[in-house]
Design a protein around this motif. Structure first.
Motif, PDB file in Angstrom:
ATOM      1  N   UNK A   1       0.845  -1.158   0.000  1.00 27.12           N
ATOM      2  CA  UNK A   1       0.000   0.000   0.000  1.00 27.12           C
ATOM      3  C   UNK A   1       0.901   1.234   0.000  1.00 27.12           C
ATOM      4  N   UNK A   2       0.564   2.181  -0.837  1.00 26.42           N
ATOM      5  CA  UNK A   2       1.406   3.364  -0.886  1.00 26.42           C
ATOM      6  C   UNK A   2       1.259   4.189   0.398  1.00 26.42           C
ATOM      7  N   UNK A   3       2.308   4.896   0.606  1.00 28.02           N
ATOM      8  CA  UNK A   3       2.412   5.664   1.835  1.00 28.02           C
ATOM      9  C   UNK A   3       1.278   6.688   2.000  1.00 28.02           C
ATOM     10  N   UNK A   4       0.892   7.448   0.992  1.00 32.30           N
ATOM     11  CA  UNK A   4      -0.198   8.407   1.172  1.00 32.30           C
ATOM     12  C   UNK A   4      -1.502   7.706   1.551  1.00 32.30           C
ATOM     13  N   UNK A   5      -1.730   6.514   1.020  1.00 32.23           N
ATOM     14  CA  UNK A   5      -2.943   5.772   1.371  1.00 32.23           C
ATOM     15  C   UNK A   5      -2.893   5.339   2.825  1.00 32.23           C
ATOM     16  N   UNK A   6      -1.768   4.866   3.256  1.00 35.27           N
ATOM     17  CA  UNK A   6      -1.610   4.436   4.655  1.00 35.27           C
ATOM     18  C   UNK A   6      -1.860   5.624   5.566  1.00 35.27           C
ATOM     19  N   UNK A   7      -1.280   6.757   5.196  1.00 33.52           N
ATOM     20  CA  UNK A   7      -1.465   7.955   5.996  1.00 33.52           C
ATOM     21  C   UNK A   7      -2.938   8.357   6.016  1.00 33.52           C
ATOM     22  N   UNK A   8      -3.583   8.269   4.884  1.00 30.48           N
ATOM     23  CA  UNK A   8      -5.012   8.594   4.807  1.00 30.48           C
ATOM     24  C   UNK A   8      -5.827   7.622   5.655  1.00 30.48           C
ATOM     25  N   UNK A   9      -5.496   6.328   5.584  1.00 26.87           N
ATOM     26  CA  UNK A   9      -6.192   5.316   6.398  1.00 26.87           C
ATOM     27  C   UNK A   9      -6.001   5.589   7.886  1.00 26.87           C
TER      28      UNK A   9
ATOM     29  N   UNK B   1      -5.407   8.531   9.245  1.00 27.51           N
ATOM     30  CA  UNK B   1      -6.187   9.717   9.575  1.00 27.51           C
ATOM     31  C   UNK B   1      -7.674   9.378   9.696  1.00 27.51           C
ATOM     32  N   UNK B   2      -8.158   8.531   8.780  1.00 27.04           N
ATOM     33  CA  UNK B   2      -9.550   8.116   8.848  1.00 27.04           C
ATOM     34  C   UNK B   2      -9.818   7.313  10.119  1.00 27.04           C
ATOM     35  N   UNK B   3      -8.901   6.432  10.444  1.00 24.85           N
ATOM     36  CA  UNK B   3      -9.050   5.628  11.657  1.00 24.85           C
ATOM     37  C   UNK B   3      -9.035   6.526  12.892  1.00 24.85           C
TER      38      UNK B   3
ATOM     39  N   UNK C   1      -9.879   9.676  12.950  1.00 26.69           N
ATOM     40  CA  UNK C   1     -11.119  10.442  12.910  1.00 26.69           C
ATOM     41  C   UNK C   1     -12.282   9.597  13.429  1.00 26.69           C
ATOM     42  N   UNK C   2     -12.336   8.339  12.971  1.00 27.54           N
ATOM     43  CA  UNK C   2     -13.381   7.437  13.452  1.00 27.54           C
ATOM     44  C   UNK C   2     -13.246   7.202  14.951  1.00 27.54           C
ATOM     45  N   UNK C   3     -12.035   7.036  15.414  1.00 30.17           N
ATOM     46  CA  UNK C   3     -11.798   6.838  16.843  1.00 30.17           C
ATOM     47  C   UNK C   3     -12.243   8.066  17.621  1.00 30.17           C
ATOM     48  N   UNK C   4     -11.932   9.268  17.116  1.00 28.97           N
ATOM     49  CA  UNK C   4     -12.361  10.502  17.770  1.00 28.97           C
ATOM     50  C   UNK C   4     -13.883  10.574  17.839  1.00 28.97           C
ATOM     51  N   UNK C   5     -14.538  10.196  16.726  1.00 29.45           N
ATOM     52  CA  UNK C   5     -16.002  10.201  16.703  1.00 29.45           C
ATOM     53  C   UNK C   5     -16.568   9.184  17.701  1.00 29.45           C
ATOM     54  N   UNK C   6     -15.951   8.010  17.745  1.00 29.63           N
ATOM     55  CA  UNK C   6     -16.398   6.974  18.685  1.00 29.63           C
ATOM     56  C   UNK C   6     -16.234   7.464  20.120  1.00 29.63           C
TER      57      UNK C   6
END
Length: 110
Positions: free
Chosen positions: A1-9, A11-13, A15-20
């Motif tokens: 997986x490319x690095x920008x995707x990992x970084x995006x994942x 950040x999404x994780x 963000x989801x954790x913050x929402x949870x």
């Protein structure tokens, strides 16, 4: 997986954790508020029950006091009537005693 995707994942994780976490905190605050409301309801119900019980006991005590008062008054009336009867029965004896004393006093002066 490319690095920008990992970084995006990541950040999404995050963000989801913050929402949870935020949702969990909101839920916690709601539950605390509900618990406080319920506790206040329980306290109010307990106060009302205690007031009702106190009023009931006070009414019962008043009834007992009234009953004792009536009994005491009835006994007092009976005793008064007995004393009056005894006094009336002794009127003739008292009159005779007083007349005798008066006569003795008159005779003593003559």
């Amino acid at each position: 997986m490319p690095r920008p995707e990992v970084l995006e994942n990541v950040k999404e994780a995050e963000s989801e954790a913050d929402e949870i976490v935020a949702e969990a905190e909101r839920e916690r605050e709601n539950r605390i508020a509900e618990a406080r409301e319920r506790a206040e309801e329980i306290r109010e119900n307990a106060r009302e029950e205690a007031d009702d019980l106190a009023e009931k006991r006070l009414a019962e005590a008043r009834e007992e006091i009234d009953a004792e008062r009536e009994e005491t008054l009835a006994r007092g009336d009976e005793e008064r009537e007995a004393l009056e009867t005894r006094a009336e029965d002794r009127i003739d004896d008292v009159v005779e005693f007083v007349v005798d004393r008066f006569e003795e006093a008159v005779h003593a002066q003559t």
